[in-house]
Design a protein around this motif. Structure first.
Motif, mmCIF file in Angstrom:
data_model
loop_
_atom_site.group_PDB
_atom_site.id
_atom_site.type_symbol
_atom_site.label_atom_id
_atom_site.label_comp_id
_atom_site.label_asym_id
_atom_site.label_seq_id
_atom_site.Cartn_x
_atom_site.Cartn_y
_atom_site.Cartn_z
ATOM 1 N N GLU A 1 25.364 34.290 109.166
ATOM 2 C CA GLU A 1 26.541 35.300 109.363
ATOM 3 C C GLU A 1 27.567 35.154 108.132
ATOM 4 O OE1 GLU A 1 28.081 36.115 113.168
ATOM 5 O OE2 GLU A 1 27.095 34.215 113.818
ATOM 6 N N PHE A 2 27.993 36.283 107.382
ATOM 7 C CA PHE A 2 28.865 35.956 106.420
ATOM 8 C C PHE A 2 30.205 36.760 106.962
ATOM 9 C CE2 PHE A 2 24.910 36.692 104.542
ATOM 10 C CZ PHE A 2 24.707 35.756 103.747
ATOM 11 N N ASP A 3 31.173 36.801 106.332
ATOM 12 C CA ASP A 3 32.642 37.180 106.790
ATOM 13 C C ASP A 3 32.423 38.478 107.441
ATOM 14 O OD1 ASP A 3 33.957 35.469 105.505
ATOM 15 O OD2 ASP A 3 34.911 36.406 104.009
ATOM 16 N N ARG A 4 31.895 39.759 107.178
ATOM 17 C CA ARG A 4 31.932 40.682 107.892
ATOM 18 C C ARG A 4 30.499 41.402 108.219
ATOM 19 N NH1 ARG A 4 32.799 42.757 103.489
ATOM 20 N NH2 ARG A 4 31.902 44.660 104.238
ATOM 21 N N GLN A 5 29.505 40.507 107.727
ATOM 22 C CA GLN A 5 28.220 40.892 107.928
ATOM 23 C C GLN A 5 27.497 39.868 108.324
ATOM 24 O OE1 GLN A 5 27.757 41.586 103.347
ATOM 25 N NE2 GLN A 5 27.514 43.480 103.808
ATOM 26 N N LYS A 6 26.196 40.408 109.333
ATOM 27 C CA LYS A 6 25.450 39.751 109.962
ATOM 28 C C LYS A 6 24.045 39.931 109.084
ATOM 29 C CE LYS A 6 27.824 39.931 114.129
ATOM 30 N NZ LYS A 6 28.639 38.649 114.202
ATOM 31 N N PHE A 7 23.178 39.154 109.065
ATOM 32 C CA PHE A 7 21.933 39.204 108.203
ATOM 33 C C PHE A 7 20.873 38.556 108.953
ATOM 34 C CE2 PHE A 7 19.879 37.316 104.142
ATOM 35 C CZ PHE A 7 18.813 38.738 104.202
ATOM 36 N N ILE A 8 19.770 39.445 109.327
ATOM 37 C CA ILE A 8 18.883 38.809 110.106
ATOM 38 C C ILE A 8 17.490 38.747 109.263
ATOM 39 C CG2 ILE A 8 17.462 39.000 112.090
ATOM 40 C CD1 ILE A 8 19.700 40.168 113.712
ATOM 41 N N VAL A 9 17.026 37.465 108.903
ATOM 42 C CA VAL A 9 15.789 37.497 108.387
ATOM 43 C C VAL A 9 14.527 37.288 109.422
ATOM 44 C CG1 VAL A 9 14.443 36.525 106.443
ATOM 45 C CG2 VAL A 9 16.630 36.687 106.326
ATOM 46 N N SER A 10 13.629 38.360 109.660
ATOM 47 C CA SER A 10 12.579 38.034 110.668
ATOM 48 C C SER A 10 11.507 37.042 110.148
ATOM 49 C CB SER A 10 12.015 39.327 111.124
ATOM 50 O OG SER A 10 10.805 39.084 111.879
ATOM 51 N N ARG A 11 10.949 36.172 110.785
ATOM 52 C CA ARG A 11 9.844 35.337 110.254
ATOM 53 C C ARG A 11 8.535 36.169 110.332
ATOM 54 N NH1 ARG A 11 11.406 30.477 110.180
ATOM 55 N NH2 ARG A 11 13.558 30.080 111.118
ATOM 56 N N GLY A 12 8.689 37.318 110.941
ATOM 57 C CA GLY A 12 7.401 38.295 110.920
ATOM 58 C C GLY A 12 6.407 37.866 111.693
ATOM 59 N N LEU A 13 5.255 38.699 111.507
ATOM 60 C CA LEU A 13 4.224 38.427 112.335
ATOM 61 C C LEU A 13 2.649 38.137 111.676
ATOM 62 C CD1 LEU A 13 4.920 41.695 114.494
ATOM 63 C CD2 LEU A 13 4.750 39.365 115.565
ATOM 64 N N ALA A 14 2.713 37.995 110.423
ATOM 65 C CA ALA A 14 1.432 37.489 109.616
ATOM 66 C C ALA A 14 1.141 36.214 110.120
ATOM 67 C CB ALA A 14 2.194 37.402 108.081
ATOM 68 N N ARG A 15 -0.458 36.473 110.548
ATOM 69 C CA ARG A 15 -1.188 35.300 110.973
ATOM 70 C C ARG A 15 -2.466 35.122 110.126
ATOM 71 N NH1 ARG A 15 -1.741 34.808 117.197
ATOM 72 N NH2 ARG A 15 -3.168 36.474 116.846
ATOM 73 N N GLU A 16 -3.552 36.083 110.296
ATOM 74 C CA GLU A 16 -4.869 35.715 109.665
ATOM 75 C C GLU A 16 -4.790 36.229 108.179
ATOM 76 O OE1 GLU A 16 -4.099 37.661 112.359
ATOM 77 O OE2 GLU A 16 -5.402 39.289 112.164
ATOM 78 N N SER A 17 -3.658 37.039 107.745
ATOM 79 C CA SER A 17 -3.575 37.149 106.519
ATOM 80 C C SER A 17 -3.213 36.472 105.572
ATOM 81 C CB SER A 17 -2.569 38.524 106.478
ATOM 82 O OG SER A 17 -1.217 38.015 106.963
ATOM 83 N N THR A 18 -2.597 35.375 105.903
ATOM 84 C CA THR A 18 -2.410 34.265 105.044
ATOM 85 C C THR A 18 -3.189 33.148 104.906
ATOM 86 O OG1 THR A 18 -0.846 33.240 106.671
ATOM 87 C CG2 THR A 18 0.346 34.456 104.998
ATOM 88 N N LYS A 19 -3.567 32.625 103.580
ATOM 89 C CA LYS A 19 -4.488 31.530 103.680
ATOM 90 C C LYS A 19 -4.116 30.215 104.431
ATOM 91 C CE LYS A 19 -6.636 33.638 99.427
ATOM 92 N NZ LYS A 19 -5.778 34.413 98.768
ATOM 93 N N ILE A 20 -3.003 29.863 104.060
ATOM 94 C CA ILE A 20 -2.219 28.753 104.768
ATOM 95 C C ILE A 20 -1.717 29.023 105.996
ATOM 96 C CG2 ILE A 20 -0.500 26.844 104.320
ATOM 97 C CD1 ILE A 20 -0.905 27.482 101.239
ATOM 98 N N PRO A 21 -2.180 28.259 107.174
ATOM 99 C CA PRO A 21 -1.646 28.463 108.393
ATOM 100 C C PRO A 21 -0.202 28.286 108.583
ATOM 101 C CG PRO A 21 -2.835 26.624 108.461
ATOM 102 C CD PRO A 21 -3.130 27.104 107.231
ATOM 103 N N ARG A 22 0.372 29.019 109.491
ATOM 104 C CA ARG A 22 1.959 28.426 110.212
ATOM 105 C C ARG A 22 2.090 27.245 110.547
ATOM 106 N NH1 ARG A 22 5.593 32.954 111.490
ATOM 107 N NH2 ARG A 22 4.965 34.992 110.476
ATOM 108 N N MET A 23 3.165 26.411 110.270
ATOM 109 C CA MET A 23 3.361 25.224 110.858
ATOM 110 C C MET A 23 4.754 25.345 111.530
ATOM 111 S SD MET A 23 0.730 23.112 110.537
ATOM 112 C CE MET A 23 0.184 21.717 109.540
ATOM 113 N N PHE A 24 4.898 25.157 113.010
ATOM 114 C CA PHE A 24 6.174 25.141 113.435
ATOM 115 C C PHE A 24 7.090 26.626 112.985
ATOM 116 C CE2 PHE A 24 4.947 20.493 113.014
ATOM 117 C CZ PHE A 24 4.989 20.197 114.753
ATOM 118 N N ASN A 25 6.224 27.323 113.034
ATOM 119 C CA ASN A 25 7.028 28.724 112.782
ATOM 120 C C ASN A 25 6.328 29.742 113.134
ATOM 121 O OD1 ASN A 25 8.396 30.584 110.874
ATOM 122 N ND2 ASN A 25 6.662 30.473 109.344
ATOM 123 N N ARG A 26 6.600 30.217 114.533
ATOM 124 C CA ARG A 26 6.141 31.128 115.190
ATOM 125 C C ARG A 26 6.092 32.418 114.898
ATOM 126 N NH1 ARG A 26 6.967 29.087 121.181
ATOM 127 N NH2 ARG A 26 5.831 30.817 121.610
#
Ligand SMILES: [Fe+2]
Length: 272
Positions: A237-262
């Motif tokens: 959250e900034f002064d007037r703006q809200k900024f959402i960064v989604s963790r996304g849905l990538a799973r088998e596309s990445t060589k290194i698995p997610r850890m504690f990052n659903r």
């Protein structure tokens, strides 16, 4: 118990814990954000689903793990924040999802770097399919959400070469009496977005920093941000703006698995 038996049991326990963490870390999560302070006006509340970085990954037969949630939640709008298709995996899983979305709610798309890394003919094919599925591409365009003062603006990914042109085009369309929402793939250009009066900025790309250390590190590495990225995932959250960064849905596309990052399916609810 002999010494070598103890060592085997210890290794098995470590392996079991590791497998458990990886399985847990890849379970789909629904994340909700609710804003009552962005100046929203409309018929009741407005619910938007944000889907990013699917990378054509598998979410059940016919993508029903995602579709079932969307059917249940009935969002008013579905926003696709890029890297829905992948440059390495087949298009099937992305197609299966996209073909079902417009029947749930009007669906809008901007591309990501991985779609732009496809050969030109395949990239054109992706855009053709997206349109054929009934999804609207928002590159340099904006759309008014019916029965509300919400307007959604979209920019294409910088790797496609039209990012600055698109941002310039949507800035020309900004109307201060709207709730102005920017849909973009890249979080690392937040300084550019902040120069304009967007109320809510939605991005993906960072994949939550791939690994997290609960309560300590909100993401270890993100493309274009490097180690310990500032905008790995979540609400900023900034002064007037809200900024959402989604963790996304990538799973088998990445060589290194997610850890504690659903992987996450995001819902944003606006109320007055
Ligand atoms: Fe990306």
């Amino acid at each position: 118990m002999k010494k070598h038996q103890k060592a085997i049991i210890k290794r098995l326990i470590v392996l079991f814990v590791l497998v458990f963490i990886i399985i847990y870390s890849n379970l789909l999560k629904v994340v909700d954000y609710r804003f009552d302070d962005v100046g929203y006006q409309g018929d009741g509340k407005l619910s938007m689903a944000l889907i990013t970085d699917l990378h054509s990954c598998y979410y059940g037969d016919n993508q029903h793990w995602l579709i079932d949630i969307l059917h249940k939640r009935q969002p008013d709008v579905i926003l696709l924040g890029g890297d829905i298709y992948d440059d390495q995996l087949p298009f099937d899983n992305a197609d299966k999802l996209l073909t079902q979305l417009p029947a749930i709610a009007p669906t809008y798309y901007v591309d990501g770097n991985h779609e732009n890394w496809l050969p030109k003919s395949d990239y054109d094919e992706v855009l053709r399919r997206i349109t054929e599925h009934g999804v609207t591409i928002l590159h340099g365009q904006s759309v008014q959400i019916p029965n509300s003062n919400v307007r959604v603006y979209g920019v294409s990914d910088p790797d496609g070469g039209s990012f600055d042109k698109d941002l310039g085009a949507v800035v020309q369309q900004l109307n201060p009496s709207n709730v102005n929402i920017l849909l973009t793939h890249r979080p690392e250009y937040i300084d550019k977005y902040q120069q304009h009066p967007f109320d809510v900025i939605l991005a993906g790309h960072a994949h939550g920093g791939q690994w997290r250390v609960p309560f300590l590190v909100n993401g270890v590495y993100a493309p274009n941000q490097g180690l310990f990225p500032k905008y790995a995932g979540g609400l900023y959250e900034f002064d007037r703006q809200k900024f959402i960064v989604s963790r996304g849905l990538a799973r088998e596309s990445t060589k290194i698995p997610r850890m504690f990052n659903r992987p996450e399916l995001v819902f944003i609810e606006l109320t007055d």
